[in-house]
Design an enzyme around this catalytic site. Structure first.
Site, PDB file in Angstrom:
ATOM      1  CG  ASN A 191      -0.225   0.056   2.544  1.00  0.00           C
ATOM      2  OD1 ASN A 191       1.001   0.062   2.608  1.00  0.00           O
ATOM      3  ND2 ASN A 191      -0.989   0.062   3.623  1.00  0.00           N
ATOM      4  CE  LYS A 192       3.961   2.171   4.394  1.00  0.00           C
ATOM      5  NZ  LYS A 192       3.189   1.001   4.816  1.00  0.00           N
ATOM      6  CB  ILE A 193       5.053   6.034  -2.432  1.00  0.00           C
ATOM      7  CG1 ILE A 193       4.526   6.964  -1.347  1.00  0.00           C
ATOM      8  CG2 ILE A 193       5.282   6.798  -3.741  1.00  0.00           C
ATOM      9  CD1 ILE A 193       3.375   7.819  -1.736  1.00  0.00           C
TER      10      ILE A 193
END
Length: 377
Positions: A191-193
């Site tokens: 779910n990170k960049i």
């Protein structure tokens, strides 16, 4: 429930498959290999500082290693931001240490350095200084590094910055988030960049720390033709295949950050009004806007955070409250906490809106129109 619009999901660029194919062609499918080396080098180059990067299985693994290398052990204290993900605190428990929690400043929604300074002075007088301080770059915004680094040096305390949400952000004068303190930790969770499917990284300005992290992360195997161990280690290294994904993702990191900032601006332009506030961005700082976060004052809007969250859920749109402060978690009942409850108020009134870089404009418009309708527009 299967969502139509997710909070933040992996966003592939098209570069990843070629990098993974290279890893398969080389047969380096085990934990180590040339793609991992290249990924570490690429992140180091991006950060643009005199640092060393060690690819690991998660951000929590990176924090665990950093704390152990910093000398944290049973009976020690580690001072941490209370509003953070649990994985940014649990490694303190792994080592038998005790967390002491700190509030945020409303000016940036990051750790209140004034409170930290006051408590360090008091702890110094009472001969109970912490072994380390772990502030969090909350929702992609850098902590105020300058005073934290000065305080850490003044009191001889290790500073380990939780930059799991902020790769691509910058502090003052363009200094990249992830280069602060003795070490910083990054996360490449889905779910990170950017993502490696799962993974993390330890970034440190100390070569000895990087060397020890690599040693401990590969089961602490001593130099010998057989398996020899003088201490215990962990299976914490990042897979070479996952690192190949990361190499492809690094090619679009700045684009992903720009897109999330664009999403944030559209939300703010459409929804800002009396009773609704968005995460502030201090002058000179550049946030990744990993997630667009806002607070809703029900006394002014007649609509609560939960009203909005549940309404969006009915439309299969994912949103969620801000992190519940760790000092309010059942696990940490009775833990020491310093602050005025800024973090608690943010948790009670705060909401994270869908912010993925792959979100289509019409999807964001739908979210905005649904929220506006609930607000009576």
């Amino acid at each position: 429930m299967i969502m139509r619009i997710y909070l933040s999901r992996p966003h592939m660029s098209g570069h990843e498959e070629a990098r993974v194919a290279e890893a398969f062609a080389s047969n380096f499918v085990a934990p180590l290999g040339p793609q991992l080396d290249a990924f570490e080098d690429r992140v180091r180059e991006y950060l643009g500082a005199d640092v060393y990067c060690v690819g690991l299985s998660s951000g929590s693994a990176a924090l665990h290693l950093a704390l152990r290398i910093a000398g944290v052990g049973r009976g020690d204290e580690v001072w941490v931001s209370s509003m953070t993900f649990a994985g940014g605190v649990f490694p303190v428990n792994y080592l038998g240490a005790t967390p002491r929690f700190f509030d945020l400043t409303p000016a940036s929604w990051t750790i209140d350095t004034g409170i930290v300074a006051e408590e360090l002075a008091k702890a110094s007088r009472e001969n109970r200084l912490p072994k380390a301080i772990v502030p969090t770059d909350l929702y992609g915004q850098s902590v105020d590094l300058d005073p934290l680094e000065v305080l850490a040096e003044q009191y001889g305390v290790r500073l380990i910055v939780d930059s799991a949400e902020s790769l691509g952000a910058s502090y003052k004068n363009g200094r990249k988030a992830g280069t602060g303190g003795d070490a910083a930790i990054l996360s490449f969770n889905g779910n990170k960049i950017i993502t490696t499917s799962g993974g993390g990284m330890l970034v440190t300005r100390h070569k000895a720390w990087a060397d020890e992290a690599r040693f401990l992360a590969t089961q602490a195997r001593d130099t010998a033709p057989h398996y020899e161990h003088s201490t215990f280690g962990y299976n914490y290294r990042l897979s070479n295949i996952c690192a190949a994904i990361g190499l492809g993702q690094m090619e679009v990191l700045d684009d992903r950050v720009a897109r999330r900032r664009e999403i944030y601006k559209r939300y703010k332009d459409a929804l800002l009004r009396p009773g609704i506030e968005f995460t502030p961005e201090p002058v000179g700082l550049y946030s990744t806007r990993w997630l667009t976060t806002l607070t809703i004052d029900v006394a002014e809007t007649d609509v609560s955070r939960e009203d909005i969250r549940l309404m969006l859920l009915e439309h299969r749109i994912e949103s969620r409250p801000l992190w519940k402060p760790m000092h309010l978690q059942p696990l940490y009942v009775g833990a020491s906490y310093h602050g005025t409850g800024v973090d608690q108020r943010l948790f009670e009134d705060g909401l994270c809106l869908p912010s993925g870089s792959d979100m289509h404009e019409d999807q964001q418009v739908e979210v905005i129109e649904l929220v506006k309708a609930l607000l009576g527009d």
